[in-house]
Enzyme design. Sequence first.
Site, PDB file in Angstrom:
ATOM      1  N   PRO A 193       9.986  -4.667  -0.384  1.00  0.00           N
ATOM      2  CA  PRO A 193      11.064  -4.345   0.554  1.00  0.00           C
ATOM      3  C   PRO A 193      10.556  -4.105   1.969  1.00  0.00           C
ATOM      4  O   PRO A 193       9.411  -3.706   2.187  1.00  0.00           O
ATOM      5  CB  PRO A 193      11.701  -3.087  -0.043  1.00  0.00           C
ATOM      6  CG  PRO A 193      10.709  -2.554  -1.017  1.00  0.00           C
ATOM      7  CD  PRO A 193       9.907  -3.706  -1.493  1.00  0.00           C
ATOM      8  N   LEU A 245       5.654   0.427   3.005  1.00  0.00           N
ATOM      9  CA  LEU A 245       4.709  -0.198   2.081  1.00  0.00           C
ATOM     10  C   LEU A 245       3.767  -1.189   2.751  1.00  0.00           C
ATOM     11  O   LEU A 245       2.870  -1.723   2.099  1.00  0.00           O
ATOM     12  CB  LEU A 245       5.483  -0.913   0.961  1.00  0.00           C
ATOM     13  CG  LEU A 245       6.293   0.010   0.045  1.00  0.00           C
ATOM     14  CD1 LEU A 245       7.255  -0.808  -0.817  1.00  0.00           C
ATOM     15  CD2 LEU A 245       5.369   0.836  -0.840  1.00  0.00           C
ATOM     16  N   GLY A 246       3.973  -1.447   4.035  1.00  0.00           N
ATOM     17  CA  GLY A 246       3.083  -2.350   4.768  1.00  0.00           C
ATOM     18  C   GLY A 246       3.227  -3.805   4.383  1.00  0.00           C
ATOM     19  O   GLY A 246       2.299  -4.601   4.583  1.00  0.00           O
ATOM     20  N   GLY A 247       4.390  -4.186   3.849  1.00  0.00           N
ATOM     21  CA  GLY A 247       4.546  -5.547   3.344  1.00  0.00           C
ATOM     22  C   GLY A 247       4.343  -6.622   4.389  1.00  0.00           C
ATOM     23  O   GLY A 247       3.646  -7.618   4.148  1.00  0.00           O
ATOM     24  N   GLY A 248       4.948  -6.457   5.557  1.00  0.00           N
ATOM     25  CA  GLY A 248       4.784  -7.447   6.613  1.00  0.00           C
ATOM     26  C   GLY A 248       3.354  -7.521   7.110  1.00  0.00           C
ATOM     27  O   GLY A 248       2.836  -8.609   7.400  1.00  0.00           O
ATOM     28  N   SER A 249       2.713  -6.376   7.213  1.00  0.00           N
ATOM     29  CA  SER A 249       1.312  -6.341   7.636  1.00  0.00           C
ATOM     30  C   SER A 249       0.419  -7.051   6.625  1.00  0.00           C
ATOM     31  O   SER A 249      -0.518  -7.765   6.996  1.00  0.00           O
ATOM     32  CB  SER A 249       0.851  -4.882   7.801  1.00  0.00           C
ATOM     33  OG  SER A 249       1.560  -4.236   8.832  1.00  0.00           O
ATOM     34  N   ASP A 255      -1.122  -1.760  10.732  1.00  0.00           N
ATOM     35  CA  ASP A 255      -1.580  -1.682   9.342  1.00  0.00           C
ATOM     36  C   ASP A 255      -2.302  -2.949   8.870  1.00  0.00           C
ATOM     37  O   ASP A 255      -2.867  -2.960   7.773  1.00  0.00           O
ATOM     38  CB  ASP A 255      -0.388  -1.443   8.399  1.00  0.00           C
ATOM     39  CG  ASP A 255       0.256  -0.083   8.588  1.00  0.00           C
ATOM     40  OD1 ASP A 255      -0.319   0.761   9.296  1.00  0.00           O
ATOM     41  OD2 ASP A 255       1.348   0.133   8.027  1.00  0.00           O
ATOM     42  N   GLY A 291      10.772  -2.435   5.887  1.00  0.00           N
ATOM     43  CA  GLY A 291      11.072  -1.129   6.461  1.00  0.00           C
ATOM     44  C   GLY A 291      10.990  -0.037   5.425  1.00  0.00           C
ATOM     45  O   GLY A 291      11.780   0.898   5.417  1.00  0.00           O
ATOM     46  N   ALA A 292      10.005  -0.170   4.547  1.00  0.00           N
ATOM     47  CA  ALA A 292       9.941   0.685   3.366  1.00  0.00           C
ATOM     48  C   ALA A 292       8.683   1.529   3.284  1.00  0.00           C
ATOM     49  O   ALA A 292       8.450   2.212   2.300  1.00  0.00           O
ATOM     50  CB  ALA A 292      10.054  -0.179   2.113  1.00  0.00           C
ATOM     51  N   LYS A 321       0.853  -1.186   0.000  1.00  0.00           N
ATOM     52  CA  LYS A 321       0.000   0.000   0.000  1.00  0.00           C
ATOM     53  C   LYS A 321       0.890   1.237   0.000  1.00  0.00           C
ATOM     54  O   LYS A 321       2.084   1.185   0.336  1.00  0.00           O
ATOM     55  CB  LYS A 321      -0.944   0.022   1.214  1.00  0.00           C
ATOM     56  CG  LYS A 321      -0.256   0.012   2.582  1.00  0.00           C
ATOM     57  CD  LYS A 321       0.214   1.370   3.076  1.00  0.00           C
ATOM     58  CE  LYS A 321       0.904   1.291   4.429  1.00  0.00           C
ATOM     59  NZ  LYS A 321       1.696   2.492   4.724  1.00  0.00           N
TER      60      LYS A 321
END
Length: 269
Positions: A90, A95-99, A132, A92-93, A8
């Site tokens: 990526p 972008l909410g990737g882990g969430s 997130d 810590g970017a 996101k």
Amino acid sequence: MVVFPNAKINIGLNIIEKRNDGFHNIESCFYPVGWTDALEILPADELSFKSSGIDIPGAPQHNLCLKTYQLLAADYHLPHVDIHLLKTVPIGAGLGGGSADAAFTIKALNDLFSLGISLEKQLAYARRLGSDCAFFLVNEPAYCFSKGDHFEPITLNLTGKWITLINPGLHISTADAYAGIVPQKPEKDLRELLKQPLHSWKDAVKNDFEDSLFSKYQVLSEIKNSLYTQGAVYASMTGSGSTVYGIFEKEINLAPMYAQYLTWQGYLV
């Protein structure tokens, strides 16, 4: 079962006040984009988690996908699964990737084992996993508030606009990002600003993290300025960094220009 957790962007991000629990109240528009991980979950004889692609810091047992499985397994006595995460968004970017990975794990487990978990209960699980996470269960443009874990629909349609996201490889921790923030309520309501034409956002729709992080990491400011030079109608850092994006009226291939960085570009939907 294979699912594709997407990223996101934040369109506007105001840090309003510090909460008694140590978190901050924010307001932002979350907008889904097509940069995705790939997540496979299969029934197995033993519980296992592995990842490939971008290296994920920390021990595997602390990964959010595995924590999500354990959270649901405690209530639904799930059988063992094998989880494989191909990480391309990526870390810590901003972008909410882990969430997204956690939210899609909830949805995948619910579907794979026909658990029948209501959306309301899925949202409750997601809020226990990260601020997130809940957004990605609905995954539509939203005005987000509180810690970012509560949201309401927003009338914002950027379908057909072209977006380029550029990540220079910086990992900016949440603590680092908030160190330069003085919370304050914005003068104008973000929802009203986003009702204005896209070209008016440049001087009105702000990310509060930019002032302090741009002075500390000059490359972020340089990327944002270069996106405007290339014709972006609106450009901003997303979240607490370090990804910067530009929204364009028509397709433009900027990948060669930023070949030294991680990039993703495509149409918004």
